[in-house]
Design a protein around this motif. Structure first.
Motif, PDB file in Angstrom:
ATOM      1  N   TYR A  47       0.849  -0.749   0.041  1.00 22.25           N
ATOM      2  CA  TYR A  47      -0.181   0.132  -0.025  1.00 22.25           C
ATOM      3  C   TYR A  47       1.048   1.293  -0.178  1.00 22.25           C
ATOM      4  O   TYR A  47       0.062   2.219  -0.382  1.00 22.25           O
ATOM      5  CB  TYR A  47      -1.028   0.198   0.926  1.00 22.25           C
ATOM      6  N   GLN A  48       2.344   0.932   0.373  1.00 22.48           N
ATOM      7  CA  GLN A  48       2.777   2.800  -0.112  1.00 22.48           C
ATOM      8  C   GLN A  48       3.398   2.917  -1.293  1.00 22.48           C
ATOM      9  O   GLN A  48       3.382   3.712  -1.019  1.00 22.48           O
ATOM     10  CB  GLN A  48       4.288   1.597   0.812  1.00 22.48           C
ATOM     11  N   LYS A  49       3.279   1.708  -2.009  1.00 21.38           N
ATOM     12  CA  LYS A  49       3.279   2.524  -3.150  1.00 21.38           C
ATOM     13  C   LYS A  49       1.784   2.988  -3.904  1.00 21.38           C
ATOM     14  O   LYS A  49       2.232   3.910  -5.340  1.00 21.38           O
ATOM     15  CB  LYS A  49       2.917   0.638  -4.382  1.00 21.38           C
ATOM     16  N   ASP A  94      -4.606   7.544   4.485  1.00 19.53           N
ATOM     17  CA  ASP A  94      -3.850   7.508   2.450  1.00 19.53           C
ATOM     18  C   ASP A  94      -4.485   9.254   2.165  1.00 19.53           C
ATOM     19  O   ASP A  94      -4.879   9.442   0.720  1.00 19.53           O
ATOM     20  CB  ASP A  94      -4.975   6.967   1.792  1.00 19.53           C
ATOM     21  N   GLY A  95      -4.691   9.739   2.835  1.00 15.63           N
ATOM     22  CA  GLY A  95      -4.336  11.291   2.628  1.00 15.63           C
ATOM     23  C   GLY A  95      -6.409  11.594   2.781  1.00 15.63           C
ATOM     24  O   GLY A  95      -6.326  13.006   3.204  1.00 15.63           O
ATOM     25  N   HIS A  96      -7.064  10.768   3.000  1.00 12.85           N
ATOM     26  CA  HIS A  96      -8.441  11.044   2.529  1.00 12.85           C
ATOM     27  C   HIS A  96      -8.988  10.294   4.461  1.00 12.85           C
ATOM     28  O   HIS A  96     -10.256  10.672   4.935  1.00 12.85           O
ATOM     29  CB  HIS A  96      -8.798  10.720   2.108  1.00 12.85           C
ATOM     30  N   GLN A 112       2.489  -3.522 -10.558  1.00 10.97           N
ATOM     31  CA  GLN A 112       3.953  -3.535 -10.515  1.00 10.97           C
ATOM     32  C   GLN A 112       3.988  -3.913  -8.308  1.00 10.97           C
ATOM     33  O   GLN A 112       4.954  -4.546  -8.306  1.00 10.97           O
ATOM     34  CB  GLN A 112       4.459  -1.882 -11.061  1.00 10.97           C
ATOM     35  N   ALA A 113       2.704  -3.710  -7.864  1.00 11.14           N
ATOM     36  CA  ALA A 113       3.221  -3.653  -6.291  1.00 11.14           C
ATOM     37  C   ALA A 113       2.815  -5.329  -6.521  1.00 11.14           C
ATOM     38  O   ALA A 113       3.155  -5.123  -4.413  1.00 11.14           O
ATOM     39  CB  ALA A 113       2.320  -2.724  -5.920  1.00 11.14           C
ATOM     40  N   GLY A 114       2.416  -5.912  -7.117  1.00  7.66           N
ATOM     41  CA  GLY A 114       2.114  -7.227  -6.645  1.00  7.66           C
ATOM     42  C   GLY A 114       0.946  -7.845  -7.278  1.00  7.66           C
ATOM     43  O   GLY A 114       0.156  -9.533  -6.246  1.00  7.66           O
ATOM     44  N   GLY A 115      -0.515  -6.921  -6.766  1.00 11.73           N
ATOM     45  CA  GLY A 115      -1.940  -6.895  -7.040  1.00 11.73           C
ATOM     46  C   GLY A 115      -2.018  -7.488  -8.167  1.00 11.73           C
ATOM     47  O   GLY A 115      -0.900  -7.580  -8.837  1.00 11.73           O
ATOM     48  N   ALA A 116      -3.000  -8.595  -7.596  1.00  9.96           N
ATOM     49  CA  ALA A 116      -3.613  -9.431  -8.993  1.00  9.96           C
ATOM     50  C   ALA A 116      -4.417  -8.639  -9.158  1.00  9.96           C
ATOM     51  O   ALA A 116      -6.337  -8.484  -8.537  1.00  9.96           O
ATOM     52  CB  ALA A 116      -3.938 -10.669  -8.838  1.00  9.96           C
ATOM     53  N   ILE A 117      -5.028  -8.142 -10.511  1.00  5.88           N
ATOM     54  CA  ILE A 117      -6.309  -7.370 -11.194  1.00  5.88           C
ATOM     55  C   ILE A 117      -7.090  -9.231 -11.026  1.00  5.88           C
ATOM     56  O   ILE A 117      -7.238  -9.228 -12.270  1.00  5.88           O
ATOM     57  CB  ILE A 117      -5.953  -7.066 -12.574  1.00  5.88           C
ATOM     58  N   HIS A 152     -10.958  -3.973 -10.631  1.00  3.48           N
ATOM     59  CA  HIS A 152     -10.748  -5.034  -9.146  1.00  3.48           C
ATOM     60  C   HIS A 152      -9.854  -5.660  -9.539  1.00  3.48           C
ATOM     61  O   HIS A 152      -9.062  -5.653  -9.977  1.00  3.48           O
ATOM     62  CB  HIS A 152     -12.113  -6.019  -9.410  1.00  3.48           C
ATOM     63  N   PHE A 153      -9.174  -5.386  -7.989  1.00  2.73           N
ATOM     64  CA  PHE A 153      -8.109  -6.433  -7.709  1.00  2.73           C
ATOM     65  C   PHE A 153      -7.655  -7.165  -6.287  1.00  2.73           C
ATOM     66  O   PHE A 153      -8.290  -6.399  -5.755  1.00  2.73           O
ATOM     67  CB  PHE A 153      -6.505  -5.331  -8.069  1.00  2.73           C
ATOM     68  N   GLN A 154      -7.023  -7.844  -6.567  1.00  2.00           N
ATOM     69  CA  GLN A 154      -6.695  -9.094  -5.023  1.00  2.00           C
ATOM     70  C   GLN A 154      -5.272  -7.917  -4.575  1.00  2.00           C
ATOM     71  O   GLN A 154      -4.432  -7.674  -4.853  1.00  2.00           O
ATOM     72  CB  GLN A 154      -6.581 -10.259  -5.124  1.00  2.00           C
ATOM     73  N   ASP A 155      -5.375  -8.260  -3.109  1.00  2.00           N
ATOM     74  CA  ASP A 155      -4.037  -7.705  -2.926  1.00  2.00           C
ATOM     75  C   ASP A 155      -3.246  -8.774  -2.303  1.00  2.00           C
ATOM     76  O   ASP A 155      -4.092  -9.984  -2.110  1.00  2.00           O
ATOM     77  CB  ASP A 155      -4.592  -6.181  -1.469  1.00  2.00           C
ATOM     78  N   PRO A 156      -1.759  -8.643  -1.787  1.00  2.00           N
ATOM     79  CA  PRO A 156      -0.946  -9.194  -1.198  1.00  2.00           C
ATOM     80  C   PRO A 156      -2.174 -10.405  -0.312  1.00  2.00           C
ATOM     81  O   PRO A 156      -1.645 -11.783  -0.350  1.00  2.00           O
ATOM     82  CB  PRO A 156       0.049  -8.979  -0.197  1.00  2.00           C
ATOM     83  N   ASP A 157      -2.404  -9.743   0.650  1.00  2.00           N
ATOM     84  CA  ASP A 157      -3.894 -10.476   1.478  1.00  2.00           C
ATOM     85  C   ASP A 157      -5.081 -11.630   1.079  1.00  2.00           C
ATOM     86  O   ASP A 157      -5.955 -12.488   1.309  1.00  2.00           O
ATOM     87  CB  ASP A 157      -4.031 -10.441   3.101  1.00  2.00           C
ATOM     88  N   GLY A 158      -5.117 -11.517  -0.367  1.00  2.00           N
ATOM     89  CA  GLY A 158      -6.739 -11.878  -1.137  1.00  2.00           C
ATOM     90  C   GLY A 158      -7.424 -10.907  -0.418  1.00  2.00           C
ATOM     91  O   GLY A 158      -8.533 -11.351  -1.253  1.00  2.00           O
ATOM     92  N   TYR A 159      -7.475 -10.056   0.224  1.00  2.00           N
ATOM     93  CA  TYR A 159      -8.582  -8.691  -0.165  1.00  2.00           C
ATOM     94  C   TYR A 159      -9.077  -8.150  -1.478  1.00  2.00           C
ATOM     95  O   TYR A 159      -7.954  -8.040  -2.149  1.00  2.00           O
ATOM     96  CB  TYR A 159      -8.486  -8.327   0.816  1.00  2.00           C
TER      97      TYR A 159
END
Length: 116
Positions: A25-27, A44-46, A81-86, A100-107
């Motif tokens: 998420y830093q990316k 995230d600034g918001h 590029q950060a490793g998320g899956a579309i 939509h995408f999945q983060d490294p934990d699968g969310y």
């Protein structure tokens, strides 16, 4: 009696590896405040939220969090590029475009934009 306003204020993810979640998420430009080894707050600034360390997590069937980006193609590229899956490529919907995408934990999360 005045009716109370109830608003979304904080989002918390249970994660199996806080360092990995922060790196992903830093990316997006998010910043972090660590509160020991078991918890990290993000901003995230918001909206603020947190990563809570858990041995196991359940990611299916929950709420879909939708993020916003002014440049949806760039957002998709950053996530990949950060490793998320579309999981669903960019598509049009009334009001804009999203994917939509999945983060490294699968969310599963989505990103939308009102910009073409």
């Amino acid at each position: 009696m005045t009716q109370a306003t109830i608003a979304l204020n904080y989002v918390e993810f249970k994660v199996t590896n806080i360092a990995r979640s922060k790196a992903f998420y830093q990316k997006f430009g998010w910043t972090f405040t660590d509160y020991g080894e078991q918890y990290c707050e993000f901003n995230d600034g918001h909206l603020k939220g947190g990563f809570a360390l858990a041995e196991t997590i359940q990611v299916q069937g929950g709420i879909l969090l939708v993020l916003y980006s002014q440049n949806i193609e760039q957002a998709q590229q950053i996530i990949q590029q950060a490793g998320g899956a579309i999981t669903q490529d960019i598509y049009d919907f009334p009001g804009g475009r999203r994917f939509h995408f999945q983060d490294p934990d699968g969310y599963e999360l989505a990103v939308w934009s009102d910009k073409n």
